[in-house]
Write an enzyme that holds these catalytic residues in place. Structure first.
Site, PDB file in Angstrom:
ATOM      1  N   ASP A  23      -3.090 -10.192  -2.919  1.00 46.14           N
ATOM      2  CA  ASP A  23      -3.663  -9.806  -1.638  1.00 46.14           C
ATOM      3  C   ASP A  23      -5.146  -9.437  -1.856  1.00 46.14           C
ATOM      4  OD1 ASP A  23      -2.458  -8.644   1.230  1.00 46.14           O
ATOM      5  OD2 ASP A  23      -4.280  -7.591   0.566  1.00 46.14           O
TER       6      ASP A  23
ATOM      7  N   ASP B  69      -4.988 -12.936   2.791  1.00 41.17           N
ATOM      8  CA  ASP B  69      -6.290 -12.482   3.290  1.00 41.17           C
ATOM      9  C   ASP B  69      -7.497 -12.759   2.382  1.00 41.17           C
ATOM     10  OD1 ASP B  69      -5.163 -10.546   1.679  1.00 41.17           O
ATOM     11  OD2 ASP B  69      -5.152  -8.964   3.192  1.00 41.17           O
TER      12      ASP B  69
ATOM     13  N   HIS C  64       0.822  -1.231   0.000  1.00 38.73           N
ATOM     14  CA  HIS C  64       0.000   0.000   0.000  1.00 38.73           C
ATOM     15  C   HIS C  64       0.852   1.276   0.000  1.00 38.73           C
ATOM     16  CE1 HIS C  64      -3.661  -2.220   0.324  1.00 38.73           C
ATOM     17  NE2 HIS C  64      -3.373  -2.737   1.508  1.00 38.73           N
TER      18      HIS C  64
ATOM     19  N   HIS D 148      -6.560  -6.928  -0.823  1.00 38.58           N
ATOM     20  CA  HIS D 148      -6.663  -5.478  -1.019  1.00 38.58           C
ATOM     21  C   HIS D 148      -5.834  -5.020  -2.217  1.00 38.58           C
ATOM     22  CE1 HIS D 148      -7.293  -6.419   3.284  1.00 38.58           C
ATOM     23  NE2 HIS D 148      -8.348  -5.632   3.108  1.00 38.58           N
TER      24      HIS D 148
HETATM   25 ZN   LIG Z   1      -4.537  -7.166   2.416  1.00 40.72          ZN
END
Ligand SMILES: [Zn+2]
Length: 409
Positions: free
Chosen positions: A87, A176, A53, A89
């Site tokens: 991931d 995740d 991120h 996200h």
């Molecule tokens: Zn994540």
């Protein structure tokens, strides 16, 4: 308080240890990338904090430095790099960092920003800009996704990577997407991670896996293990199919000047072939050091074959002392990724050419008589080497030394 200006959320604090920890993550990611250049097929940086991120101008999502982007940048001078972010996200950091570049492809499969962090990016229409247009692929998925749906998305992502033809793959491994993850909404099982790994391994690319998210501690280990087992299976499948087609290697360059890191790389290469004992591995490295220290006076000459920053193979030869024009060919070693693809022959021909130029008239090469060396003996026979002598029980009881010779005149 000022750090808030650069942070995209409220749960990525900068405390006394943040820099130290983040820096260690980067170090691990870079070490993993270096291992790939040293000849490994896969290296896993199991690190915290994660990095995907972290953007050029901001950080967040537990991320400070973008580990996988830094590893990609490290590999860039050697060839094209693809990053696949699996991931849950969106990999907004990699997207932002490489948005205007076409030498690094970024692919991310993630929960749609409509409901998933980081909310403001990760949409399908973000495709890159300028030169980088078309080199960012976002595959946002809905709130409920199972293994089948996920694999459809993964197929699309991997197809794009194949089309891009990278030399290196970086996997941002988030665990995740797993069922029950407190930060996600999907329901991937351990079996699904195995299958995802298989699909990624089947690309057959040298691979750096960098740990990103994953928070359901009860299943993290199991899922990671399944993922890597899958990668190993996929890579094996790829190797088998490749041996069936035996495509030639392109983009190999040969050189005779050694650099300091060749000692380590030769050692690694000889080890990876699985063909030589520990003593032989030591000797291989020693010969490189001899040459580095005493150059041509060492009596050992090298031809190194580089392929996008990796050592694909090498040959070592030298004049036989007290003879007028006889040479010994000490080694030809080829990395398993490049075996059966004409590289050994190319090294042999180049060694012969150089020996001839230096006034050599005969080349000798020794091999063991053991069964496992049958293909080595066939290799020399097919290239015009004649069996000269056999010294019975030379290496050990029942293991003789076969000496082959080729005349250059
Ligand atoms: Zn994540």
């Amino acid at each position: 308080v000022l750090s808030g200006y650069y942070c995209i959320d409220t749960f990525t604090p900068i405390n006394a240890n943040a820099y130290l920890a983040a820096r260690r993550s980067v170090d691990c990611a870079l070490t993993a990338a270096r291992e790939i250049l040293d000849g490994r097929r896969i290296a896993y940086a199991l690190i915290r904090p994660p990095g995907h991120h972290a953007e050029r101008r901001s950080f967040g999502g537990f991320c400070y430095f973008n580990n996988n982007a830094i590893a990609a940048q490290y590999l860039c001078p050697h060839g094209k790099v693809a990053i696949i972010d699996v991931d849950y996200h969106h990999g907004n950091g990699g997207q932002d960092i490489f948005y205007r570049r076409k030498d690094v492809l970024t692919v991310s499969i993630h929960g749609h920003p409509r409901f998933a962090y980081p909310y403001f990016c990760g949409f399908e229409e973000e495709r890159g800009e300028g030169e980088g247009e078309g080199f960012n692929l976002n595959i946002p998925l809905s709130e409920s996704v199972d293994g089948d749906r996920y694999r459809k998305a993964l197929t699309v992502g991997l197809r794009r990577i194949e089309e891009f033809k990278p030399q290196f793959l970086i996997v941002g491994l988030g665990l995740d997407p797993a069922k029950g993850d407190p930060t996600g909404t999907w329901s991937l099982t351990t079996k699904d991670f195995l299958q995802n790994g298989r699909m990624i391994g089947a690309l057959g690319l040298p691979m750096v896996v960098i740990q990103e998210g994953g928070y359901r501690t009860q299943t993290l280990g199991r899922n990671a293990l399944a993922f890597f087992r899958g990668i190993a299976e996929g890579a094996r499948q790829w190797a088998d199919s490749r041996h069936a087609t035996t495509q030639r290697v392109h983009g190999v360059s040969l050189r005779e000047t050694l650099v300091a890191e060749d000692a380590r790389r030769v050692r690694q290469l000889v080890e990876i072939t699985g063909f030589f004992g520990p003593e032989e591995v030591d000797v291989a490295e020693e010969l490189v050091n001899e040459h580095l220290n005493r150059k041509d006076a060492s009596g050992y000459h090298f031809i190194m074959a580089d392929h996008y920053g990796r050592l694909a193979g090498y040959a070592c030869f030298g004049p036989i002392p007290c003879t007028s024009s006889s040479y010994d060919l000490y080694w030809i070693a080829v990395h398993p990724d490049y075996q059966g693809r004409g590289l050994g022959r190319r090294l042999l021909i180049e060694a012969e050419r150089r020996i001839k130029t230096a006034g050599g008239t005969r080349i000798y090469v020794d091999t063991s008589q053991r069964v496992q060396y049958a293909s080595t003996r066939a290799f020399y026979e097919n290239n015009g080497y004649r069996l000269e002598t056999v010294l019975k029980d030379f290496y050990a009881q029942g293991d003789g030394k076969a000496t082959y010779c080729k005349s250059l005149i």
